[in-house]
Design an enzyme around this catalytic site. Sequence first.
Site, PDB file in Angstrom:
ATOM      1  N   MET A  93      14.590  -9.338   0.715  1.00  0.00           N
ATOM      2  CA  MET A  93      15.964  -9.856   0.652  1.00  0.00           C
ATOM      3  C   MET A  93      16.824  -8.938  -0.213  1.00  0.00           C
ATOM      4  SD  MET A  93      15.847 -13.922   0.947  1.00  0.00           S
ATOM      5  CE  MET A  93      15.570 -14.302  -0.768  1.00  0.00           C
ATOM      6  N   HIS A 131       8.793  -4.554  -4.904  1.00  0.00           N
ATOM      7  CA  HIS A 131       9.053  -4.137  -3.522  1.00  0.00           C
ATOM      8  C   HIS A 131       8.581  -2.700  -3.304  1.00  0.00           C
ATOM      9  CE1 HIS A 131      12.395  -7.164  -4.143  1.00  0.00           C
ATOM     10  NE2 HIS A 131      11.778  -7.646  -3.080  1.00  0.00           N
TER      11      HIS A 131
END
Length: 285
Positions: free
Chosen positions: A30, A37
């Site tokens: 997101m 990430h």
Amino acid sequence: MIIANTIEEVRAQVREWRKEGLTIGLVPTMGYLHEGHASLVDKAVTECDRVVASDFVNPTQFGPGEDLEAYPRDFERDCALLEAHGCDMVFHPEVDEMYPQGGGTTDTFIEILSEMPKQLCGVTRPIHFRGVCTVVGKLFNIVTPDKAFFGQKDAQQLAIIKHMVRDLNFGIEIIGCPIVREEDGLAISSRNTYLNPEERKAALTLSQSVKLAKDMVAGGERDSKTVLEAMRAHIEAEPLARIDYVSAVDGITMLPVSELSDGVLVAMAVYIGKTRLIDNFTVGE
Ligand code: PAF
């Protein structure tokens, strides 16, 4: 790195890669990317010929009153991080591109009907996993990856996606990647940016209680009630913390267990001020 805003651009590029016989890894995100990430992208790069990351704040997984509008966004910074870690394409669609019906919603959802999405985070976020499954299912259909990479920090999400992939025969390998922590132990999350300095210190209660529980288990304690009580007592001693849940569940079904055998997920969600943070560990890992 290719920046694709439309489904058609992604499909055209994927077709080219497929013609060349290349494998594709997907890292759904997101945005507001961090080292957690980056670790997913690093793993994907080692396992696949081409890596696609999606960067999309998915409205259907936020309930009324949750932080959809406030959710942090910085697409330029995201692109720099993705490129530096060897990502080949970022998919950054508008809401209407992903939800053509308009209004950031859809009539067609993917929903797991067992108890699994109703446990843990599902108690206070009843529509959350329906939104996650729906958007991840869409991303799987758009990117058609060989493998997809998810963080173990969202352990319930990871278990649910594995279940969905099995039930709907997506034929995609789901790879769970370890939690990435700050030096002092705090699990890295985009939501950590909401914390003021005092809350940032208080947030350590989560990782400290994970460590406390791990130490108890390593010392031979297998009674979940005893371990969970010790974790709760530790967190409750922090004035800025309010427990949403601290639970021990089967790592696959997400149903509560009384014995901490290998594979059991010990997970928590705790409000630090207004910010809801999660952390967990799996017994035996
Ligand atoms: O874990 C997340 O960031 C999101 O839930 C996901 C998997 C990208 C779906 O929107």
